[in-house]
Design a protein around this motif. Structure first.
Motif, mmCIF file in Angstrom:
data_model
loop_
_atom_site.group_PDB
_atom_site.id
_atom_site.type_symbol
_atom_site.label_atom_id
_atom_site.label_comp_id
_atom_site.label_asym_id
_atom_site.label_seq_id
_atom_site.Cartn_x
_atom_site.Cartn_y
_atom_site.Cartn_z
ATOM 1 N N THR A 111 43.128 -3.118 18.903
ATOM 2 C CA THR A 111 43.644 -2.959 20.257
ATOM 3 C C THR A 111 45.055 -3.529 20.352
ATOM 4 O O THR A 111 45.509 -4.275 19.475
ATOM 5 C CB THR A 111 42.741 -3.677 21.269
ATOM 6 N N THR A 112 45.750 -3.203 21.447
ATOM 7 C CA THR A 112 47.097 -3.741 21.638
ATOM 8 C C THR A 112 47.066 -5.254 21.763
ATOM 9 O O THR A 112 47.981 -5.942 21.298
ATOM 10 C CB THR A 112 47.749 -3.125 22.891
ATOM 11 N N GLU A 113 46.004 -5.798 22.397
ATOM 12 C CA GLU A 113 45.889 -7.246 22.527
ATOM 13 C C GLU A 113 45.732 -7.903 21.152
ATOM 14 O O GLU A 113 46.368 -8.924 20.862
ATOM 15 C CB GLU A 113 44.697 -7.619 23.412
ATOM 16 N N GLU A 114 44.894 -7.332 20.297
ATOM 17 C CA GLU A 114 44.705 -7.860 18.951
ATOM 18 C C GLU A 114 45.985 -7.754 18.136
ATOM 19 O O GLU A 114 46.344 -8.661 17.379
ATOM 20 C CB GLU A 114 43.573 -7.106 18.243
ATOM 21 N N SER A 150 49.050 -7.751 19.285
ATOM 22 C CA SER A 150 49.999 -8.750 19.785
ATOM 23 C C SER A 150 49.638 -10.148 19.314
ATOM 24 O O SER A 150 50.510 -10.939 18.931
ATOM 25 C CB SER A 150 50.041 -8.706 21.313
ATOM 26 N N GLU A 151 48.345 -10.476 19.317
ATOM 27 C CA GLU A 151 47.904 -11.803 18.893
ATOM 28 C C GLU A 151 48.076 -12.006 17.391
ATOM 29 O O GLU A 151 48.410 -13.093 16.938
ATOM 30 C CB GLU A 151 46.436 -12.011 19.277
ATOM 31 N N ARG A 152 47.871 -10.962 16.625
ATOM 32 C CA ARG A 152 47.932 -11.077 15.172
ATOM 33 C C ARG A 152 49.370 -11.218 14.667
ATOM 34 O O ARG A 152 49.625 -11.905 13.683
ATOM 35 C CB ARG A 152 47.270 -9.854 14.516
ATOM 36 N N ASN A 205 54.617 -10.675 20.476
ATOM 37 C CA ASN A 205 54.108 -11.523 21.558
ATOM 38 C C ASN A 205 54.649 -11.135 22.924
ATOM 39 O O ASN A 205 53.954 -11.240 23.935
ATOM 40 C CB ASN A 205 54.464 -12.998 21.286
ATOM 41 N N PRO A 217 53.466 -3.549 26.747
ATOM 42 C CA PRO A 217 52.229 -2.872 26.321
ATOM 43 C C PRO A 217 52.474 -1.423 25.897
ATOM 44 O O PRO A 217 51.827 -0.931 24.970
ATOM 45 C CB PRO A 217 51.341 -2.942 27.565
ATOM 46 N N ASP A 251 51.411 0.299 22.370
ATOM 47 C CA ASP A 251 50.603 1.526 22.316
ATOM 48 C C ASP A 251 51.258 2.573 21.417
ATOM 49 O O ASP A 251 50.588 3.206 20.589
ATOM 50 C CB ASP A 251 50.419 2.098 23.723
#
Length: 227
Positions: free
Chosen positions: A2-5, A7-9, A14, A18, A22
């Motif tokens: 996902t986009t959240e994953e 960004s976190e990875r 950071n 969004p 994507d």
């Protein structure tokens, strides 16, 4: 992913929009390589930017005499960004140190993302400046004792990629020759220092698991002159 994953990875993303994430995820290609496989050859620089999902790689300078490791990179980092902006010939390649999973974005698409997302552009500049500072630190250490240089390398790898456990901070068990190269010291010096660090129980090497554990990070930082 996902986009959240995503960004976190990857710290690079950071602050990215969004929409940018994507688009990049929709066009990114995934690659898997076994240990010791060439991930990027010298004639392929500039084609794409690569993001390390899992595993570790080394960037190696090629020469007629001896090849030398100039950087060791772990999960969350990236490479190839300089080559898409600088079209000069490359004399380096990238080798997988263990099984590696990468994601790549073509140079053209990545440059478009930088132009369209000022936050991503700014974050990229920040991380490139950080790499320059790390090179400056390496230059400043050139006249320091080998143990100080090697301790700096271990601390830097632990702070960038280390996993905190009850035993200590765990990183990949980087080969002594690669540690020697990036620390600007000899192989025999590296072997002796690592043996002493194990005797002192400041580090522990688990060869079968390809792990190196920094048991006493505080003492290592003191040796490195960081506190």
């Amino acid at each position: 992913m996902t986009t959240e994953e995503f960004s976190e990875r990857f710290p690079l993303f950071n602050t990215a929009n969004p929409e940018t994430l994507d688009r990049l995820l929709s066009i990114a290609q995934e690659h898997e390589y076994p240990a010791q496989r060439a991930v990027l050859m010298e004639d392929a620089w500039g084609n794409a930017v690569f993001f390390i999902v899992s595993g570790w790689v080394k960037v190696r300078r090629l020469s007629d005499k001896n090849d030398m490791t100039i950087a060791v990179l772990g999960p969350g980092n990236f490479f190839g960004e300089m080559a898409i902006l600088d079209e000069s010939p490359r004399s380096t390649d990238v080798i997988a140190l263990c099984p590696v999973t990468l994601m790549s974005v073509s140079a053209q698409r990545f440059i478009q993302a930088l132009f369209n997302d000022s936050q991503l552009h700014h974050r990229m500049l920040q991380l490139m400046v950080r790499r320059l500072r790390q090179n400056n630190v390496r230059f400043q250490l050139r006249n320091q004792p080998p143990a100080v240089k090697l301790a700096n390398t271990l601390i830097r790898l632990a702070e960038e990629y280390g996993l905190d456990t009850q035993r200590g901070v765990v990183i990949f068990n980087v080969a002594f020759q690669d540690l020697a190269d990036v620390s600007d010291i000899g192989l025999q010096e590296t072997q002796k220092i690592m043996e002493k660090l194990q005797e002192k129980k400041w580090i522990a090497i688990h060869t079968e698991e390809n792990r190196l554990c920094l048991i006493n990070k505080k003492q290592l930082k003191h040796l490195a002159g960081m506190g």
